[in-house]
Design a protein around this motif. Structure first.
Motif, short mmCIF file in Angstrom:
data_model
loop_
_atom_site.label_atom_id
_atom_site.label_comp_id
_atom_site.label_asym_id
_atom_site.label_seq_id
_atom_site.Cartn_x
_atom_site.Cartn_y
_atom_site.Cartn_z
N TYR A 235 -13.86 -6.82 -1.56
CA TYR A 235 -12.55 -7.17 -2.07
C TYR A 235 -11.58 -6.48 -2.21
O TYR A 235 -11.99 -5.00 -2.39
CB TYR A 235 -12.82 -8.24 -3.41
CG TYR A 235 -13.41 -9.66 -3.08
CD1 TYR A 235 -12.59 -10.63 -3.66
CD2 TYR A 235 -14.67 -9.86 -2.83
CE1 TYR A 235 -13.05 -11.92 -3.33
CE2 TYR A 235 -15.11 -11.01 -2.58
CZ TYR A 235 -14.24 -12.26 -2.87
OH TYR A 235 -14.68 -13.70 -2.61
N GLN A 285 -8.86 -6.42 5.91
CA GLN A 285 -8.96 -7.24 4.58
C GLN A 285 -10.39 -7.75 4.58
O GLN A 285 -10.59 -9.08 5.15
CB GLN A 285 -7.79 -8.16 4.56
CG GLN A 285 -6.34 -7.73 4.52
CD GLN A 285 -5.53 -8.66 4.45
OE1 GLN A 285 -5.50 -9.80 4.25
NE2 GLN A 285 -4.29 -8.12 4.66
N ASN A 288 -11.67 -11.30 3.82
CA ASN A 288 -10.80 -12.14 4.64
C ASN A 288 -11.31 -12.39 6.06
O ASN A 288 -11.07 -13.33 6.64
CB ASN A 288 -9.55 -11.77 4.43
CG ASN A 288 -8.71 -12.20 3.05
OD1 ASN A 288 -9.32 -13.03 2.35
ND2 ASN A 288 -7.68 -11.59 2.99
N THR A 297 -5.78 -11.11 -1.78
CA THR A 297 -4.53 -10.46 -1.30
C THR A 297 -4.80 -9.03 -1.59
O THR A 297 -5.15 -8.46 -2.43
CB THR A 297 -3.39 -10.99 -2.25
OG1 THR A 297 -3.02 -12.53 -2.27
CG2 THR A 297 -1.97 -10.36 -2.08
N TYR A 298 -4.45 -8.19 -0.39
CA TYR A 298 -4.62 -6.93 -0.24
C TYR A 298 -3.13 -6.32 -0.32
O TYR A 298 -2.39 -6.53 0.51
CB TYR A 298 -5.45 -6.54 0.96
CG TYR A 298 -6.71 -6.77 0.90
CD1 TYR A 298 -7.88 -6.05 0.41
CD2 TYR A 298 -6.96 -8.19 1.10
CE1 TYR A 298 -9.25 -6.31 0.74
CE2 TYR A 298 -8.51 -8.62 1.07
CZ TYR A 298 -9.26 -7.57 1.08
OH TYR A 298 -10.75 -7.85 1.12
N THR A 299 -3.10 -5.36 -1.20
CA THR A 299 -1.68 -4.72 -1.28
C THR A 299 -1.67 -3.10 -0.74
O THR A 299 -0.65 -2.62 -0.68
CB THR A 299 -1.23 -4.81 -2.66
OG1 THR A 299 -2.06 -3.97 -3.73
CG2 THR A 299 -1.18 -6.26 -3.19
#
Length: 649
Positions: A235, A285, A288, A297-299
């Motif tokens: 994650y 990701q 995902n 949500t990956y930033t």
């Protein structure tokens, strides 16, 4: 370590000086039809290919020329030790003929569920004991292939009802044991464990909700593979799920390092294998890759600071540097993404990074031209018509912008992450598949692999690679990629001296011949810088002709390779060959007049030797001075070894 740093600085200064002083034109030298005067071998402008451009004419190997200690070569030839049954025989043979390091994968799924030991420990101990017995330094690969990414349990299940492709839920005959988020259906489209996860389960009805639509139908009453993962795919950082998986990854690394150390053998560690396959557990990701629609949500990019792979690797590096201080740690995420993470942005303390260039198969131009829709990316102004398959791999050239020479030239090699004094570059897989080149006869395949070994090891270990690991030690057929004869895999004991010759591959013999040429190699704190200029004699040969009237063509004289190794204070061996573009075809010998500066040519003892055939070749002295020697020698498409021995004076 201090003298190594001085050597790097000296090499870099010499390279920068050459760049500043060079009066050679930025374009490739004259076509092979005009060579009236000797050509300086080193031409720094051969690196003048701005990112993201590429070139067929530029020869980046000629942009610099280091003198490398022969001892570095002797310590740097390795192989992927993919031998599980009776590794003692293979390890002894590899060692006796010149290999000094081996790569061994111990994947995360080798850890038992309770994380107290390794599955198959006895076989690993046998392999490591063989390495210790025959002085082979292991490079331990830490990896989590998504086919079996971490500790797991089998939980085969049967459906109570047919489930069509695209289904978002299924009905199990027995819902017991399912752990939502960790349990999933495996190998639905390929080798991938828990490919579709169960996100919720009704213990009364057996109805299981799925993380993504089923990619194919599953029939009722048929048992299907289901597995429970000890850890979830990665994650984003900053989440409890990441912390759980990252902590498990560090525990795995510590367990493996402790296990290897218990065998009382020095070793190094590489973190991860090729992102181009089997890496859904961590790539991009990661979680995902198992969900549709995505749930996280990956930033941050996964391989940059703050990304989940970068951060997990940082923690492993910190643990190893604290608890296993003699172990070098190599960043393996660069295997197939050479430039994704700049060297200076790697986690603190990383000792090196690794590459898997391969690129030894056929490419045909203009069909395989990089970026054909943006012709301006080709600085030559044209795309030639020719075919390429070279033992060094395409990454030794600029036919793609991602040439490794961008990372290996002396200036680039000064880059290092924080806290790393000497950053190294490794090639942890390289090889050729003869069958992919259309070679079906064993004798021809064995010859190809011998010539690949000679060209690739002598080239890359001279151009900035610290160790090269050929792929692989052994395969079932001699037309495969193995360096050993396939018959070695059937041996249960090492052959007698009388029997040994029939078990020796051409690759082993060629390596032995290089090693004996380097006999007596000493530790060289400050290798002597040499200079080279050359003149091709006789009829030149084209590699390709320019399709543009009056344009530049590429000839064999442009592709000359000179690789100096220093054996002792007064003895040098230069590997000399032409980097032909199709090594399935042999080049007729050419004759070159080569001037080597920086040596005392008076009374020098010379020898030209072909390690492929174990034969001495003619060498003629054209002139000699206290500062240089000029020789005329035959040159071919495999390295000849030119020995210059001042000690005979």
């Amino acid at each position: 370590m201090a003298h190594v740093g001085r050597w790097r600085a000296i090499v870099a200064v010499a390279f920068l000086a050459a760049c500043a002083a060079s009066a050679i034109a930025a374009d490739v030298g004259p076509s092979p039809s005009t060579a009236p005067t000797p050509t300086p071998y080193v031409d720094p402008s051969q690196l003048d290919v701005p990112w993201p451009r590429h070139s067929h004419l530029k020869q980046p190997h000629r942009a610099y020329m280091d003198t490398v200690p022969a001892l570095s070569y002797l310590q740097g030839v390795g192989v992927n030790l993919n031998v599980d049954a009776n590794p003692d025989v293979a390890a002894r043979m590899l060692s006796e003929f010149g290999f000094r390091t081996v790569r061994i994968e111990i994947g995360w799924s080798s850890v038992n569920w309770d994380e107290t030991g390794l599955i198959g420990a006895d076989a690993l101990i046998a392999k490591l004991e063989a390495c210790k017995r025959y002085a082979l330094r292991p490079l331990i690969l830490l990896n989590a292939n998504h086919g079996a990414p971490c500790p797991y349990r089998d939980l085969p299940k049967t459906l109570a009802e047919d489930a069509p492709a695209g289904a978002r839920e299924v009905k199990l005959t027995d819902p017991s044991g399912v752990v939502p988020g960790y349990t999933g259906f495996s190998n639905l489209t390929g080798y991938k464990m828990a490919e579709v996860l169960i996100t919720a389960i009704d213990p009364k009805t057996g109805v299981a909700k799925l993380s993504k639509p089923l990619p194919k139908p599953i029939k009722a009453g048929v048992q299907v593979p289901v597995h429970i993962l000890k850890y979830r795919p990665f994650y984003p950082t900053g989440t409890p799920e990441f912390e759980e998986t990252a902590a498990g990854f560090v525990r795995y690394a510590r367990l493996v390092c402790s296990f290897v150390r218990q065998q009382h053998i020095p070793f190094d560690v590489e973190i991860w294998n090729e992102l181009s396959f089997g890496s859904d557990f961590i790539r991009d990701q990661a979680i995902n890759n198992y969900y549709d629609p995505p749930i996280a949500t990956y930033t941050r990019d996964f391989l940059h600071r703050g990304g989940h792979a970068w951060e997990a690797a940082r923690r492993v590096v910190a643990m190893i540097k604290s608890e296993f201080t003699s172990v070098r740690v190599i960043w393996g995420f660069s295997n197939t993404t050479f430039f994704h993470t700049p060297v200076m942005e790697l986690p603190a303390g990383v000792d090196g990074q690794s590459y898997h260039p391969y690129g030894t198969g056929y490419r045909t131009f203009p069909k395989d031209e990089q970026h054909p829709d943006t012709p301006a990316d080709n600085i030559d102004g044209f795309v030639p018509s020719y075919r390429i398959c070279i033992p060094e791999g395409w990454a030794a050239t600029f036919i793609q912008t991602e040439s490794l020479m961008r990372l290996l030239n002396p200036r680039a090699r000064l880059a290092a992450p924080p806290g790393t004094q000497m950053f190294r570059h490794y090639m942890t897989e390289h090889g050729v598949s003869p069958e992919e080149l259309g070679v079906s006869h064993a004798a021809q395949a064995l010859d190809l692999k011998a010539r690949l070994l000679l060209r690739s090891t002598l080239f890359w270990l001279n151009k900035g690679i610290s160790a090269i690991y050929l792929y692989c030690a052994l395969q079932d057929q001699d037309t495969g990629m193995g360096m050993l004869l396939s018959s070695v895999g059937k041996l249960r004991a090492y052959p007698t001296q009388e029997e040994l010759p029939k078990y020796l591959s051409p690759a082993l013999l060629a390596l032995r011949n290089v090693v004996k040429t380097f006999v007596g190699a000493a530790s060289i704190a400050k290798p002597r810088a040499l200079s080279v200029s050359y003149l091709q004699l006789g009829e030149p040969h084209l590699i390709f002709a320019s399709p543009v009237p009056g344009g530049r063509s590429l000839g064999t004289r442009d592709a000359l390779v000179v690789l100096p190794y220093q054996v002792t204070a007064h003895k040098f061996v230069l590997a000399v060959y032409v980097m032909t573009r199709d090594f399935t075809k042999r080049l007729e010998q050419e004759t070159y007049r080569i001037t080597i500066g920086g040596v005392n040519g008076r009374g020098m003892q010379l020898r030209l030797y072909d390690p492929l055939t174990d034969k001495t070749l003619p060498v003629k002295t054209a002139s000699s001075t206290p500062d240089a020697i000029t020789v005329e020698i035959p040159v071919a498409d495999t390295p000849y070894l030119l020995t210059l021995d001042e000690a005979a004076q």
